[in-house]
Design a protein around this motif. Structure first.
Motif, mmCIF file in Angstrom:
data_model
loop_
_atom_site.group_PDB
_atom_site.id
_atom_site.type_symbol
_atom_site.label_atom_id
_atom_site.label_comp_id
_atom_site.label_asym_id
_atom_site.label_seq_id
_atom_site.Cartn_x
_atom_site.Cartn_y
_atom_site.Cartn_z
ATOM 1 N N ARG A 76 -0.732 22.135 30.406
ATOM 2 C CA ARG A 76 -1.147 21.567 31.690
ATOM 3 C C ARG A 76 -0.827 22.431 32.904
ATOM 4 O O ARG A 76 -1.463 22.295 33.935
ATOM 5 N N HIS A 77 0.183 23.276 32.795
ATOM 6 C CA HIS A 77 0.650 24.010 33.968
ATOM 7 C C HIS A 77 0.015 25.397 34.057
ATOM 8 O O HIS A 77 -0.090 26.111 33.065
ATOM 9 N N ARG A 78 -0.360 25.751 35.251
ATOM 10 C CA ARG A 78 -1.002 27.041 35.499
ATOM 11 C C ARG A 78 -0.165 28.208 34.996
ATOM 12 O O ARG A 78 -0.688 29.170 34.433
ATOM 13 N N ASP A 79 1.141 28.135 35.203
ATOM 14 C CA ASP A 79 2.030 29.212 34.760
ATOM 15 C C ASP A 79 1.956 29.417 33.253
ATOM 16 O O ASP A 79 2.009 30.550 32.769
ATOM 17 N N ASP A 80 1.830 28.327 32.495
ATOM 18 C CA ASP A 80 1.718 28.439 31.044
ATOM 19 C C ASP A 80 0.407 29.107 30.644
ATOM 20 O O ASP A 80 0.357 29.924 29.725
ATOM 21 N N PHE A 81 -0.677 28.750 31.330
ATOM 22 C CA PHE A 81 -1.958 29.403 31.072
ATOM 23 C C PHE A 81 -1.844 30.898 31.356
ATOM 24 O O PHE A 81 -2.311 31.730 30.583
ATOM 25 N N THR A 82 -1.202 31.237 32.473
ATOM 26 C CA THR A 82 -1.049 32.638 32.856
ATOM 27 C C THR A 82 -0.261 33.409 31.809
ATOM 28 O O THR A 82 -0.638 34.529 31.443
ATOM 29 N N VAL A 83 0.815 32.831 31.303
ATOM 30 C CA VAL A 83 1.625 33.505 30.276
ATOM 31 C C VAL A 83 0.765 33.789 29.049
ATOM 32 O O VAL A 83 0.758 34.906 28.518
ATOM 33 N N ALA A 84 0.032 32.785 28.586
ATOM 34 C CA ALA A 84 -0.787 32.964 27.382
ATOM 35 C C ALA A 84 -1.892 33.989 27.609
ATOM 36 O O ALA A 84 -2.153 34.839 26.745
ATOM 37 N N LEU A 85 -2.541 33.929 28.757
ATOM 38 C CA LEU A 85 -3.668 34.821 29.019
ATOM 39 C C LEU A 85 -3.235 36.258 29.281
ATOM 40 O O LEU A 85 -3.896 37.197 28.856
#
Length: 116
Positions: free
Chosen positions: A9-18
């Motif tokens: 749900r969190h943008r930071d988590d998406f950024t880490v994965a991407l």
């Protein structure tokens, strides 16, 4: 349905994965995987842009992907990780069987336990 504790749900988590994770591409999808600590179960998020199609097509594509990944959660590493499934424009016109094959292929390429 994807259980709440497995939703990214969190943008930071998406950024880490991407940005920091491993990537595996297919014709219709790109899967990004970043291993994390055991504090959280494996979480899954989706990126379905306007390039995939209009609102109805994007939402249908995301629902299909959410269902497919929920079915594959038991086979993913239990020690935590972030999985982002990014739909490419061809995903909008793909069948559920096509998307399932691409999810499985991407999981295999990432070294995760995919089906098939």
């Amino acid at each position: 349905m994807l259980p709440a504790e497995h939703r990214l749900r969190h943008r930071d988590d998406f950024t880490v994965a991407l940005k920091q994770g491993a990537r595996a591409g297919t014709r219709r999808l790109v899967l990004h995987w970043a291993a994390t600590d055991r504090a959280h179960p494996t979480r899954v998020g989706f990126v379905v842009s306007k390039a995939v199609g209009g609102s109805v097509v994007r939402h249908r594509t995301q629902r299909r992907l959410r269902h497919l990944t929920a079915d594959r959660l038991p086979g993913l590493p239990a020690d935590g990780g972030l999985l982002v499934v990014r739909a490419l424009p061809a995903a909008g016109s793909a069948t559920s069987a096509d998307l399932a094959a691409d999810v499985d292929r991407g999981l295999r390429r990432l070294g995760l336990t995919g089906r098939g």
